[in-house]
Design a protein around this motif. Structure first.
Motif, mmCIF file in Angstrom:
data_model
loop_
_atom_site.group_PDB
_atom_site.id
_atom_site.type_symbol
_atom_site.label_atom_id
_atom_site.label_comp_id
_atom_site.label_asym_id
_atom_site.label_seq_id
_atom_site.Cartn_x
_atom_site.Cartn_y
_atom_site.Cartn_z
ATOM 1 N N HIS A 68 0.855 -1.174 -0.207
ATOM 2 C CA HIS A 68 -0.022 0.007 0.117
ATOM 3 C C HIS A 68 0.714 1.161 0.022
ATOM 4 O O HIS A 68 1.992 1.180 0.583
ATOM 5 N N ASP A 69 0.495 2.444 -0.444
ATOM 6 C CA ASP A 69 0.945 3.419 -0.241
ATOM 7 C C ASP A 69 -0.035 4.838 -0.478
ATOM 8 O O ASP A 69 -1.113 4.387 -1.027
ATOM 9 N N ASN A 70 0.375 5.733 0.138
ATOM 10 C CA ASN A 70 -0.346 6.950 0.364
ATOM 11 C C ASN A 70 -1.742 6.968 0.642
ATOM 12 O O ASN A 70 -2.732 7.146 -0.141
ATOM 13 N N MET A 102 -2.595 2.456 10.128
ATOM 14 C CA MET A 102 -1.584 2.630 9.399
ATOM 15 C C MET A 102 -1.382 3.589 8.322
ATOM 16 O O MET A 102 -2.492 4.017 7.534
ATOM 17 N N SER A 103 -0.377 4.425 8.325
ATOM 18 C CA SER A 103 -0.180 5.544 7.232
ATOM 19 C C SER A 103 0.683 4.980 6.324
ATOM 20 O O SER A 103 1.938 4.696 6.817
ATOM 21 N N ALA A 104 0.267 4.527 5.451
ATOM 22 C CA ALA A 104 1.093 3.744 4.233
ATOM 23 C C ALA A 104 2.143 4.737 3.652
ATOM 24 O O ALA A 104 3.469 4.244 3.334
ATOM 25 N N GLY A 105 1.813 5.985 3.611
ATOM 26 C CA GLY A 105 2.745 6.996 3.214
ATOM 27 C C GLY A 105 3.532 6.677 1.819
ATOM 28 O O GLY A 105 3.168 6.134 0.635
ATOM 29 N N PHE A 109 4.601 -2.881 3.015
ATOM 30 C CA PHE A 109 4.170 -4.320 2.949
ATOM 31 C C PHE A 109 3.542 -4.733 4.256
ATOM 32 O O PHE A 109 3.947 -4.578 5.238
ATOM 33 N N HIS A 110 2.141 -5.342 4.016
ATOM 34 C CA HIS A 110 1.672 -6.080 5.271
ATOM 35 C C HIS A 110 0.816 -7.183 5.014
ATOM 36 O O HIS A 110 0.395 -7.552 3.768
ATOM 37 N N SER A 111 0.637 -8.033 5.961
ATOM 38 C CA SER A 111 -0.313 -9.295 5.850
ATOM 39 C C SER A 111 -1.160 -9.409 7.030
ATOM 40 O O SER A 111 -0.887 -8.818 8.050
ATOM 41 N N GLU A 112 -2.304 -9.964 6.822
ATOM 42 C CA GLU A 112 -3.277 -10.136 7.732
ATOM 43 C C GLU A 112 -3.953 -11.606 7.721
ATOM 44 O O GLU A 112 -4.352 -12.118 6.631
ATOM 45 N N LYS A 132 -1.820 14.471 3.257
ATOM 46 C CA LYS A 132 -0.522 14.698 2.885
ATOM 47 C C LYS A 132 0.015 13.482 2.496
ATOM 48 O O LYS A 132 -0.264 12.487 2.741
ATOM 49 N N LYS A 133 0.829 13.722 1.173
ATOM 50 C CA LYS A 133 1.326 12.491 0.452
ATOM 51 C C LYS A 133 2.852 12.226 1.230
ATOM 52 O O LYS A 133 3.500 13.064 1.465
#
Length: 246
Positions: A68-70, A102-105, A109-112, A132-133
């Motif tokens: 993920h991002d932003n 979470m702020s992916a910013g 990477f993550h798992s659940e 904000k990016k």
């Protein structure tokens, strides 16, 4: 009950049975807004609220590591234990009463995974566009006292690190309430121009003059407050106040 400045109030009702639906065997997901293979041009977002997924994950199954991002990503467990791992080095378990943000910013990477072999995990996955990016990725998790939402609206998220709940990079406030039958409450919006998306977790409510049932979503804007009444015992609701402008 009446609130002020209600003449031009705008609403949109997303009934539970009209949501997108995906069943992958190990995962059953209901989408209030367009997501993955579910695309509805009239349901792309509600202001900065981009994703509201109502997920059920089978015993021992889950989402493998993915990026993920932003995006501000909030997980609200409703039942069972969800194990989280991410590229920031966090390995945690969240359960009912916990809130994860979470702020992916710049990118994570993550798992659940469902930690248990004998019961489902049920949780809400929510994505909010940030204000904000390319921020430094961050992780936040807290455990709240469930008694503090009985016949009141318990704040679970805000823009402010010092306030109750987790915080995100957006002028958004989330609250959860658990009400006795016929209990009435008023929510006053925190910021002019924001709207509110109400999602019924359990039972039935009347919001203003609109009846909403379990897993219905009601978006409301051009108002400064909303009134709600629980029409059933142990009724539970999530209120998400968000900016309406992307």
């Amino acid at each position: 009950m009446e609130t002020t400045d209600q003449i031009n109030i705008q609403t949109v009702l997303h009934e539970a049975e009209t949501r997108g639906h995906a069943n992958h065997g190990w995962l059953e997901s209901f989408h209030s807004f367009s997501f993955a293979s579910y695309h509805n041009p009239e349901r792309m977002n509600f202001g900065v609220l981009r994703v509201l997924n109502d997920d059920r994950v089978s015993q021992g199954m889950g989402f493998g590591k993915h990026p993920h991002d932003n995006m501000e990503i909030i997980s609200i467990p409703l039942e069972g234990d969800l194990e989280h791992q991410d590229s920031m080095g966090n390995t945690t378990v969240i359960k009912e009463g916990d809130i994860q943000a979470m702020s992916a910013g710049t990118g994570i990477f993550h798992s659940e995974y469902n930690k248990n072999k004998d019961q489902l995990v049920k949780f809400l996955q929510i994505w909010i566009y940030p204000n904000k990016k390319n921020v430094t990725p961050r992780y936040d998790q807290i455990t709240l006292d469930l008694k503090d939402r009985h016949n009141k609206l318990q704040q679970i998220l805000s823009p402010n690190p010092e306030d109750e709940g987790v915080w995100i990079h957006q002028d958004a406030w989330f609250h959860i309430g658990k009400f006795d039958k016929d209990f009435a409450a008023t929510y006053t919006l925190k910021k002019p121009g924001n709207g509110i998306y109400a999602f019924v977790l359990k039972g039935d409510f009347t919001i203003g003059n609109i009846a909403v049932k379990e897993r219905d979503g009601l978006g409301i804007w051009d108002t400064n407050a909303i009134d709600l009444i629980a029409n059933s015992a142990d009724a539970q609701i999530l209120l998400m106040e968000v900016p309406m402008q992307l």
